[in-house]
Design a protein around this motif. Structure first.
Motif, short mmCIF file in Angstrom:
data_model
loop_
_atom_site.label_atom_id
_atom_site.label_comp_id
_atom_site.label_asym_id
_atom_site.label_seq_id
_atom_site.Cartn_x
_atom_site.Cartn_y
_atom_site.Cartn_z
N LEU A 147 0.82 -1.21 0.00
CA LEU A 147 0.00 0.00 0.00
C LEU A 147 0.86 1.27 0.00
O LEU A 147 0.54 2.23 -0.71
CB LEU A 147 -0.94 0.00 1.21
N MET A 148 1.93 1.27 0.78
CA MET A 148 2.80 2.45 0.82
C MET A 148 3.44 2.69 -0.54
O MET A 148 3.52 3.84 -0.99
CB MET A 148 3.86 2.29 1.91
N LEU B 83 2.78 6.05 -2.65
CA LEU B 83 3.90 6.90 -3.05
C LEU B 83 3.94 7.06 -4.56
O LEU B 83 4.16 8.15 -5.09
CB LEU B 83 5.23 6.34 -2.55
N HIS B 84 3.74 5.96 -5.27
CA HIS B 84 3.74 6.02 -6.72
C HIS B 84 2.61 6.91 -7.22
O HIS B 84 2.77 7.67 -8.18
CB HIS B 84 3.61 4.61 -7.31
N SER C 213 6.52 12.47 -4.71
CA SER C 213 7.00 11.50 -3.71
C SER C 213 8.51 11.53 -3.56
O SER C 213 9.05 10.99 -2.59
CB SER C 213 6.55 10.09 -4.08
N LYS C 214 9.20 12.19 -4.47
CA LYS C 214 10.66 12.25 -4.42
C LYS C 214 11.16 12.78 -3.08
O LYS C 214 12.07 12.22 -2.47
CB LYS C 214 11.21 13.11 -5.55
N ALA C 215 10.53 13.84 -2.58
CA ALA C 215 10.96 14.43 -1.32
C ALA C 215 10.79 13.46 -0.16
O ALA C 215 11.57 13.47 0.79
CB ALA C 215 10.16 15.70 -1.04
N LEU C 216 9.80 12.58 -0.23
CA LEU C 216 9.57 11.61 0.85
C LEU C 216 10.59 10.48 0.83
O LEU C 216 10.79 9.80 1.83
CB LEU C 216 8.16 11.02 0.73
N LEU C 217 11.22 10.28 -0.31
CA LEU C 217 12.16 9.17 -0.45
C LEU C 217 13.62 9.60 -0.36
O LEU C 217 14.51 8.76 -0.42
CB LEU C 217 11.92 8.44 -1.78
N GLU C 218 13.86 10.90 -0.24
CA GLU C 218 15.24 11.36 -0.12
C GLU C 218 15.73 11.16 1.30
O GLU C 218 15.07 11.59 2.25
CB GLU C 218 15.34 12.84 -0.50
#
Length: 95
Positions: A42-43, A47-48, A54-59
């Motif tokens: 689900l996450m 995010l996708h 979503s880039k900022a959440l994965l940095e």
């Protein structure tokens, strides 16, 4: 709430559980999800769905280090002392 990963816990789920149990457990509890695989799926989909936002959440967090003048001076002095023990090295001053 204990984290469970069903009858067949994959290596990724076990690694996640070992590295991030409080965060994943909290997320699962808040959403009422009991399976790690379901939570992760689900996450990923959510995010996708955010697209490039979503880039900022994965940095990963980055830490900036500032070297003080005292440390710089001490490092230089000790380096010059080490060079004296091996005179084959040359000193290149920064410009």
């Amino acid at each position: 709430m204990p984290i469970t990963c069903g009858s067949a816990c994959s290596g990724i789920e076990a690694a996640i559980q070992a590295q991030h149990p409080p965060a994943l457990a909290d997320l699962m509890e808040w959403s009422g999800i009991t399976e790690q695989g379901e939570a992760m799926t689900l996450m990923i989909h959510r995010l996708h769905g955010l697209g490039s936002k979503s880039k900022a959440l994965l940095e990963p967090p980055r830490h900036e280090f500032e070297i003080s003048e005292n440390v710089t001076r001490e490092f230089r002095n000790k380096s010059l002392l080490a060079i004296q023990h091996d005179p084959g090295d040359e000193i290149i001053e920064p410009s």
